[in-house]
Design a protein around this motif. Sequence first.
Motif: not given
Length: 434
Positions: A216-236
């Motif tokens: 669970h901790e591994t999946r949680r960190k992977e999701q956080l990395n995906k969330l923080y690695s979003r570019n401005p186009d993805k956020i928009k």
Amino acid sequence: MSKDIRDIINIGHATGSHVSKNDILGTQTKKKMLLPSATRQTRRPEGMSRELYSLMYNGQTPPVTETEIGSKYKTEKARLGMQRVQPWVWAPFVNPAREDGVCFYRWRKVADEGEVYPFAKFNKKIEILKYSNSEYEMYLQSTSWSREETDRLFDMCERFDLRFIVIQGRWNYGEYENAVKRTTEDLKDRYYSVCNILIKVRGGNENDIVIYDAAHETRRKEQLNKLYSRNPDKIKEEKILLQELQKIETKKHESKTQDKKSSAIAVDKKRTDRKILKAVKRSTHQNKQYTLPVKASKTDPENFEFVPIKFPDGKKTSGVFKQSQMMKIPSNANPKKAKTVEKVLQSLKIKPNPIPTEKIRQNYNDLRNEIVYLNELKEACSSSTAELLKLKNQYNKLKPDSVLDIAPELMLKLTALSFKEDKVDVGTNTENTN
């Protein structure tokens, strides 16, 4: 001689040779000096802040560092007493928190000789469990962890006080460069699994057992990395999708509201049309003796509309909501309906409070609404049958020479809705039609 000294240090003349405390400290009142008119404090101009006014017109240079206006440090007087000062010495000391026993020096009071270094009490250490060779051989062996790696892990946990980020950063240094690469989750999982096994084997307190889910901790960190690695186009794009979703939800809500309003308008229109039709029929009868007065029934069979019991919906409430709360009949429900449901459930030998699972709750609420629906259908049928019989009797009295025949399919038997054997009568009190 004393007179000359007093003149030199600007002390007022006094009789005798005694010098007072006020003479030394200069605490006697001094004459106030009048400032020139150019330096006198004037009234603060309108619109000027107090801070700016005090900087410009107080006649003093503003301090470079922060000061406390009106603090005790400006008004405190020197206190002269006869007590002797406590002696201090430059003495050696040893810090008990250190294991090397090195000696340092510091200033301390002579009266504090022999006391333990006061800052040693802040050196708190975590107690790490230890295991023996027999315990490891019997309970702690693992296919993915060797004895050497396990010993090294517990040694580093003791050295770094369970700071697993620090431990993981030093795991592959020095002589362990060729060791198996371990993540922080792997180190935590191995440590807590060993500790839990030792607690169970030694009969310790079960509250000390730590449940750690490495996956669970591994999946949680992977999701956080995906969330923080979003570019401005993805956020928009995500914001646009959320806005579209909100628009869709708003349209659904508006359509439901509009459907309710249109259905209510349709029902009102139907009732109005029926009233107009009845009025027209009454006005067209030329002979009043053939008018058949009919008492309005409690349930209108031509405009029958079933109103189910509205049970609480947990999805529309905030916070925790139990399934059992969604099975309670609301307090504003018709008590006659509630009593009828209770009687039928007793006859069917169904518990009034079954196990509140989601499936049982849904079926239980549907069953009670079907009981209410069946009861209302029976009332509507019995009411229509009673009205037909009244109309037939009144017609036969007005025209005894002719007989009014009613189609058999219109004469619904009241016993048709009564349950037999495996069914039960809903117990509606019908009117006496004889």
